[in-house]
Structure formats: C-alpha cells, structure tokens
Design a protein around this motif. Structure first.
Motif, short mmCIF file in Angstrom:
data_model
loop_
_atom_site.label_atom_id
_atom_site.label_comp_id
_atom_site.label_asym_id
_atom_site.label_seq_id
_atom_site.Cartn_x
_atom_site.Cartn_y
_atom_site.Cartn_z
N MET A 1 73.90 16.62 37.93
CA MET A 1 73.73 16.71 37.09
C MET A 1 72.61 16.32 37.33
N LEU A 2 71.03 16.26 36.27
CA LEU A 2 69.40 16.92 36.58
C LEU A 2 69.03 15.28 36.13
N ASP A 3 68.06 15.07 37.07
CA ASP A 3 67.63 13.78 38.00
C ASP A 3 66.22 13.80 36.41
N LEU A 4 66.09 12.90 35.95
CA LEU A 4 65.24 12.88 34.41
C LEU A 4 63.89 12.51 35.21
N THR A 5 63.91 11.67 36.07
CA THR A 5 62.77 11.20 37.00
C THR A 5 61.58 11.54 36.58
N PRO A 6 60.74 13.37 37.11
CA PRO A 6 59.75 13.38 37.34
C PRO A 6 59.42 14.09 35.95
N TYR A 7 60.25 13.63 34.59
CA TYR A 7 59.74 14.02 33.49
C TYR A 7 59.63 13.07 32.68
N LEU A 8 59.92 11.31 33.18
CA LEU A 8 59.50 10.30 32.93
C LEU A 8 58.37 9.44 31.83
#
Length: 213
Positions: A1-8
């Motif tokens: 599952m992709l971690d969206l944290t860097p794009y938040l």
C-alpha cells in the motif's frame, strides 16, 4: 500500500484551494441556494448532486490529461465559453420570469418542479459542464495536488478528497437553505431575490463571454 505522507503537504494545499473555490459565491452555489430556498431540500440536493457530478467529470478529464488536449485543440474552448454564457443567460431569463410571476402562478409553478428531480440534476450538471473556468480551476488544482509522475493512488486520494469536500459543501448549502425559517424569509422577499439572481446570472454570462481564458 502506498504511503501518501510525502504527498500530504501538496494535497492539503490543493484541498484548501478547492474548499475556498466551492464555498465562494458563483453560478453553481447561488443556483443551489435559490433552488433550495424556493423549492425545498430534495430539489436543492438534486441540483447539488448535478453540480458535483460536473465537477467530478472535469476532475477526471483533467487528471487524464485534458490540459494537453486544450493546448492541442485550443479553439474548442471558445465554443465551450459561448455555450456556457448562453446557458447562464437562459438561467437569467428563467429567474427573471420567476420574479415577474404572481404569487398564485409561482405556487403553481413550484409543484411540478419539486417532482422533476432529474431535470434539476441535469441543470446542475449543465451549469458546471458549460463553465470553461471550471476546467482551468481543475488544471490549477491538479498542478497543486499532483506532482509530476505521482502514482495513481495519489490521484485517487486527491480527487476523492475534493469530491468529499464538494459533497459536504454543496449538499450543506442545499440543506441549510431549505430550512423553514429561510424558506419563510424567501417568500417575503421572493421578487427581490429572483431579480437579483437574474441580474447575477446575466452578469456572469457577460463576464464569461468577454473574459480571456
């Protein structure tokens, strides 16, 4: 599952910009308010869902590369601008007719409109699909929320967040402005409100027709 944290950080900026856009007074928001006040909650929600569907359509097209198509077929936007302006003029004409109706004829006109939820949905859809400014707004939002080369999951999160914000905002307007106290206030100043709506739609149509997009 992709971690969206860097794009938040980018997503939050884009979602904030979208929130400001959807709550700002414009043809779609004012049409939702006017319909909810004059014809009730179901009518307002039907129109709101049409507006949201139009917004979702532009979002999907933009995320799929609509900006590249606009650069290639730039003349097509002129026809869309004319169509949008004509649609706003038509809304202005209908609002003006409603303002000129007597109280008895206005009451008679409201009854079938309450039942015509499909027409109200299509009206909301038409307001958004014929507004070329919505295209450029989504191009701006996509550039804010989706860095180049972002995974599909980021696109899905971005559009999904925008649609949730739009659902809450548009349907919230419909619910709040269909409340009985608001409806009673509308009945007392119906002609003034409808006349203002007619003037606004006419002004918006003229601005769209003369604007450089």
């Amino acid at each position: 599952m992709l971690d969206l944290t860097p794009y938040l950080p980018q997503l939050l900026v884009a979602w904030t910009a979208y929130t400001i856009a959807v709550v700002s007074p414009g043809p779609a928001v004012l049409a939702i308010i006017a319909t909810s006040v004059s014809h009730g909650r179901k009518a307002g929600l039907a129109l709101a869902l049409g507006v949201l569907s139009g917004s979702y359509t532009w979002a999907m097209l933009t995320a799929s590369g609509l900006s590249a198509l606009i650069r290639t077929y730039g003349q097509a936007i002129i026809f869309l601008k004319i169509a949008g302006a004509c649609y706003l003029f038509w809304l202005a004409y209908n609002a003006f007719k409603a303002a000129m109706r007597s109280e008895a004829s206005q009451a008679a006109a409201r009854a079938p409109l309450r039942m015509s939820l499909k027409k109200l949905y299509l009206k909301g859809l038409g307001i958004h699909l014929t507004n070329p400014k919505a295209i450029f707004a989504w191009i701006m939002l996509v550039s804010l929320g989706m860095p180049e080369g972002a995974p599909v999951a980021v696109t899905a999160a971005f559009i999904g967040g925008c649609m949730l914000i739009g659902l809450v905002a548009f349907c919230g307007f419909a619910i709040v402005f269909s409340l009985s106290p608001v409806h009673r206030a509308y009945l007392k100043s119906r002609r003034v409100i409808e006349s203002l709506m007619a003037g606004f739609f006419a002004f918006a149509g003229l601005k769209l027709l003369t604007a450089r997009l």
